[in-house]
Scaffold this motif. Structure first.
Motif, PDB file in Angstrom:
ATOM      1  N   MET A   1       0.829  -1.197   0.000  1.00 58.01           N
ATOM      2  CA  MET A   1       0.000   0.000   0.000  1.00 58.01           C
ATOM      3  C   MET A   1       0.871   1.256   0.000  1.00 58.01           C
ATOM      4  N   VAL A   2       1.977   1.245   0.759  1.00 60.37           N
ATOM      5  CA  VAL A   2       2.892   2.384   0.767  1.00 60.37           C
ATOM      6  C   VAL A   2       3.412   2.645  -0.641  1.00 60.37           C
ATOM      7  N   VAL A   3       3.762   1.569  -1.354  1.00 59.55           N
ATOM      8  CA  VAL A   3       4.249   1.720  -2.728  1.00 59.55           C
ATOM      9  C   VAL A   3       3.169   2.333  -3.607  1.00 59.55           C
ATOM     10  N   ALA A   4       1.939   1.818  -3.493  1.00 62.57           N
ATOM     11  CA  ALA A   4       0.851   2.314  -4.322  1.00 62.57           C
ATOM     12  C   ALA A   4       0.533   3.770  -4.016  1.00 62.57           C
ATOM     13  N   VAL A   5       0.466   4.104  -2.738  1.00 64.85           N
ATOM     14  CA  VAL A   5       0.092   5.469  -2.344  1.00 64.85           C
ATOM     15  C   VAL A   5       1.184   6.468  -2.707  1.00 64.85           C
ATOM     16  N   GLU A   6       2.431   6.147  -2.381  1.00 65.04           N
ATOM     17  CA  GLU A   6       3.493   7.124  -2.562  1.00 65.04           C
ATOM     18  C   GLU A   6       4.036   7.161  -3.984  1.00 65.04           C
ATOM     19  N   SER A   7       3.672   6.190  -4.802  1.00 64.37           N
ATOM     20  CA  SER A   7       4.121   6.235  -6.192  1.00 64.37           C
ATOM     21  C   SER A   7       3.557   7.444  -6.927  1.00 64.37           C
ATOM     22  N   VAL A   8       2.381   7.932  -6.492  1.00 62.24           N
ATOM     23  CA  VAL A   8       1.781   9.077  -7.184  1.00 62.24           C
ATOM     24  C   VAL A   8       2.410  10.394  -6.763  1.00 62.24           C
ATOM     25  N   ASN A   9       3.312  10.378  -5.775  1.00 62.41           N
ATOM     26  CA  ASN A   9       4.002  11.615  -5.417  1.00 62.41           C
ATOM     27  C   ASN A   9       4.768  12.183  -6.603  1.00 62.41           C
ATOM     28  N   ALA A  10       5.306  11.275  -7.435  1.00 61.49           N
ATOM     29  CA  ALA A  10       6.032  11.722  -8.618  1.00 61.49           C
ATOM     30  C   ALA A  10       5.101  12.245  -9.703  1.00 61.49           C
ATOM     31  N   ALA A  11       3.827  11.847  -9.646  1.00 67.03           N
ATOM     32  CA  ALA A  11       2.867  12.252 -10.677  1.00 67.03           C
ATOM     33  C   ALA A  11       2.037  13.453 -10.279  1.00 67.03           C
ATOM     34  N   GLU A  12       1.981  13.737  -8.993  1.00 69.94           N
ATOM     35  CA  GLU A  12       1.022  14.731  -8.499  1.00 69.94           C
ATOM     36  C   GLU A  12       1.217  16.102  -9.114  1.00 69.94           C
ATOM     37  N   VAL A  13       2.456  16.593  -9.115  1.00 75.31           N
ATOM     38  CA  VAL A  13       2.675  17.945  -9.622  1.00 75.31           C
ATOM     39  C   VAL A  13       2.297  18.049 -11.095  1.00 75.31           C
ATOM     40  N   PHE A  14       2.517  16.981 -11.857  1.00 70.23           N
ATOM     41  CA  PHE A  14       2.173  17.005 -13.283  1.00 70.23           C
ATOM     42  C   PHE A  14       0.655  16.964 -13.484  1.00 70.23           C
ATOM     43  N   LEU A  15      -0.040  16.193 -12.671  1.00 70.16           N
ATOM     44  CA  LEU A  15      -1.495  16.138 -12.778  1.00 70.16           C
ATOM     45  C   LEU A  15      -2.117  17.478 -12.390  1.00 70.16           C
ATOM     46  N   VAL A  16      -1.670  18.037 -11.279  1.00 74.54           N
ATOM     47  CA  VAL A  16      -2.273  19.274 -10.780  1.00 74.54           C
ATOM     48  C   VAL A  16      -1.924  20.468 -11.671  1.00 74.54           C
ATOM     49  N   ARG A  17      -0.665  20.602 -12.041  1.00 71.33           N
ATOM     50  CA  ARG A  17      -0.247  21.776 -12.797  1.00 71.33           C
ATOM     51  C   ARG A  17      -0.512  21.644 -14.288  1.00 71.33           C
ATOM     52  N   ASP A  18      -0.094  20.523 -14.883  1.00 73.23           N
ATOM     53  CA  ASP A  18      -0.139  20.405 -16.341  1.00 73.23           C
ATOM     54  C   ASP A  18      -1.490  19.935 -16.870  1.00 73.23           C
ATOM     55  N   VAL A  19      -2.110  18.970 -16.186  1.00 68.69           N
ATOM     56  CA  VAL A  19      -3.367  18.403 -16.675  1.00 68.69           C
ATOM     57  C   VAL A  19      -4.560  19.231 -16.212  1.00 68.69           C
ATOM     58  N   LEU A  20      -4.606  19.559 -14.927  1.00 66.54           N
ATOM     59  CA  LEU A  20      -5.756  20.282 -14.385  1.00 66.54           C
ATOM     60  C   LEU A  20      -5.576  21.793 -14.417  1.00 66.54           C
ATOM     61  N   GLY A  21      -4.372  22.258 -14.742  1.00 70.73           N
ATOM     62  CA  GLY A  21      -4.151  23.688 -14.939  1.00 70.73           C
ATOM     63  C   GLY A  21      -4.133  24.527 -13.683  1.00 70.73           C
ATOM     64  N   ALA A  22      -3.842  23.949 -12.531  1.00 73.78           N
ATOM     65  CA  ALA A  22      -3.803  24.721 -11.292  1.00 73.78           C
ATOM     66  C   ALA A  22      -2.498  25.509 -11.201  1.00 73.78           C
ATOM     67  N   SER A  23      -2.523  26.565 -10.401  1.00 75.58           N
ATOM     68  CA  SER A  23      -1.339  27.385 -10.195  1.00 75.58           C
ATOM     69  C   SER A  23      -0.404  26.719  -9.188  1.00 75.58           C
ATOM     70  N   ALA A  24       0.756  27.337  -8.986  1.00 72.91           N
ATOM     71  CA  ALA A  24       1.679  26.831  -7.968  1.00 72.91           C
ATOM     72  C   ALA A  24       1.033  26.890  -6.587  1.00 72.91           C
ATOM     73  N   ALA A  25       0.273  27.967  -6.344  1.00 67.58           N
ATOM     74  CA  ALA A  25      -0.439  28.071  -5.075  1.00 67.58           C
ATOM     75  C   ALA A  25      -1.479  26.966  -4.944  1.00 67.58           C
ATOM     76  N   GLY A  26      -2.124  26.621  -6.063  1.00 68.70           N
ATOM     77  CA  GLY A  26      -3.103  25.532  -6.046  1.00 68.70           C
ATOM     78  C   GLY A  26      -2.462  24.200  -5.701  1.00 68.70           C
ATOM     79  N   TYR A  27      -1.248  23.993  -6.214  1.00 68.40           N
ATOM     80  CA  TYR A  27      -0.523  22.767  -5.869  1.00 68.40           C
ATOM     81  C   TYR A  27      -0.210  22.730  -4.375  1.00 68.40           C
ATOM     82  N   GLY A  28       0.232  23.878  -3.837  1.00 69.90           N
ATOM     83  CA  GLY A  28       0.491  23.951  -2.405  1.00 69.90           C
ATOM     84  C   GLY A  28      -0.759  23.733  -1.575  1.00 69.90           C
ATOM     85  N   LEU A  29      -1.902  24.257  -2.054  1.00 69.65           N
ATOM     86  CA  LEU A  29      -3.157  24.070  -1.345  1.00 69.65           C
ATOM     87  C   LEU A  29      -3.547  22.596  -1.302  1.00 69.65           C
ATOM     88  N   ALA A  30      -3.342  21.892  -2.403  1.00 70.19           N
ATOM     89  CA  ALA A  30      -3.673  20.465  -2.431  1.00 70.19           C
ATOM     90  C   ALA A  30      -2.843  19.698  -1.410  1.00 70.19           C
TER      91      ALA A  30
END
Length: 398
Positions: free
Chosen positions: A222-251
């Motif tokens: 479960m740790v592997v599954a959960v933390e594997s998305v840490n590498a993907a999160e910034v790309f999903l939030v910023r590039d795919v969903l179009g959030a700002s840097a502040a939006g990434y910090g808020l998430a």
């Protein structure tokens, strides 16, 4: 519980340890980035932060169960302080990595003790509430330490941050030395060299409790599954969903805040059956939230998924450690905590690599969907394993 002697010290010291560790990591990573060390230097630093926790799993557990906790916490804190003071005045990569290994060895040896002394201070009935408070405070301390470290590096420099870290570790050492807890009763058999290298005592203690063994075995993937998305999160939030840097910090803040709420809520569960069921349900909820995040059509829905995932993770972390401390006999608690913490940290390292590869090859949405699907399979396997253990050994009591 707060009135019990030493409880406030344990809670504050555990949070301070996590905050100092996070601040040091941020300061060193930012310094490596500023020195144009590149991705290789940052990766080397992150590995040095993780490897001692994994490598000392057996030794940390053996010491936590046999050594005088006050003396061990004093030495561990002073080792961290000395290494942090050295890091404040050197900046070449090789020496930095060496001192980080020393500092994190002190951290690895001290953390199981902070976890294991709690039951002796509050009594067995209050272990669940203590662990919930510990995880809640550490959930706040980690991001707070990282954030403060970043601000201080920008304003006063990495060397000053690491000097403050050294001072905080001295306070940690003194806090450990002040605890009024009895020395653990050593097992009859003397530890062998193999016991100091491999976490055999922790594994043996868990296998005597089949339900706990199943939950821990489910926790690692479960740790592997959960933390594997840490590498993907910034790309999903910023590039795919179009959030700002502040939006990434808020998430990040929403996820961390929800984890604190979940950990505190978990403290109200005291019966073994309820705790086990809550862990199994929360694992499934985390996985479903990851799938939801991967399918999120907009930032707002992603934020909602992050809140659900954080709360469920808070429940899992608090209850798993509450179960370990309340169900395992006192003489082997340190070994169990060291084993679970060490392997979990190893899984975190693997998760970063797997998540990075998956994000680069298939994209961030796919990374979340794969992780969530894997989490659902893990939850299902854990449910089946727990039921099989209950049926065969009748270990779960009301």
């Amino acid at each position: 519980m707060a009135a019990a002697p030493g409880v406030a010290v344990v809670l504050a010291a555990g949070a301070l340890s996590v905050a100092g560790d996070s601040a040091a990591m941020v300061a060193l990573v930012l310094r490596a980035h500023a020195d144009s060390g590149g991705a290789a230097a940052v990766t080397a630093l992150l590995l040095c932060f993780a490897l001692p926790v994994v490598a000392t799993t057996g030794a940390a557990g053996a010491l936590a169960d046999r050594a005088d906790p006050r003396r061990l916490l004093l030495v561990a804190g002073l080792v961290q302080a000395g290494a942090a003071a050295g890091l404040a005045v050197v900046d070449d990569l090789a020496t930095t990595c060496l001192l980080v290994l020393v500092m994190q060895t002190g951290f690895a040896l001290g953390q199981p003790v902070w976890g294991a002394v709690g039951p002796a201070l509050v009594g067995e009935r209050r272990v669940g509430r203590l662990v919930s408070l510990q995880h809640a405070l550490r959930g706040v301390a980690g991001p707070a330490g990282a954030g403060l470290g970043g601000v201080l590096v920008q304003s006063v420099g990495a060397g000053a941050v690491l000097t403050l870290d050294a001072a905080s570790f001295v306070l940690l050492a003194l806090a450990g030395a002040s605890l009024q807890v009895p020395r653990p009763t050593a097992p009859a058999a003397r530890p062998t060299v193999r016991d100091a290298v491999l976490p055999r005592a922790g594994v043996a203690a868990l296998r005597e409790h089949p339900v706990l063994w199943v939950l821990v075995l489910a926790l690692f993937p479960m740790v592997v599954a959960v933390e594997s998305v840490n590498a993907a999160e910034v790309f999903l939030v910023r590039d795919v969903l179009g959030a700002s840097a502040a939006g990434y910090g808020l998430a990040e803040a929403v996820h961390g805040g929800a984890a604190v709420v979940g950990a505190l809520a978990a403290g109200g569960l005291t019966r073994l059956t309820f705790r086990v069921r809550a862990v199994l349900a929360a694992v499934a909820v985390v996985a479903l939230a990851q799938v939801g995040a991967g399918l999120a059509p907009a930032y707002a829905s992603y934020l909602a998924a992050a809140a659900v995932s954080g709360a469920a993770l808070g429940v899992v972390n608090a209850l798993v450690f509450a179960l370990l401390l309340s169900e395992v006999d006192a003489a082997r608690r340190g070994s169990v905590v060291a084993f679970v913490s060490g392997v979990s940290r190893g899984c975190s390292v693997a998760a970063l690599s797997l998540g990075g590869v998956l994000t680069a090859t298939a994209g961030p949405r796919t990374a979340y969907l794969v992780a969530g699907t894997a989490g659902l399979l893990i939850a299902l396997a854990a449910v089946l394993g727990v039921h099989r253990s209950v049926d065969s050994r009748s270990t779960v009591r009301g």
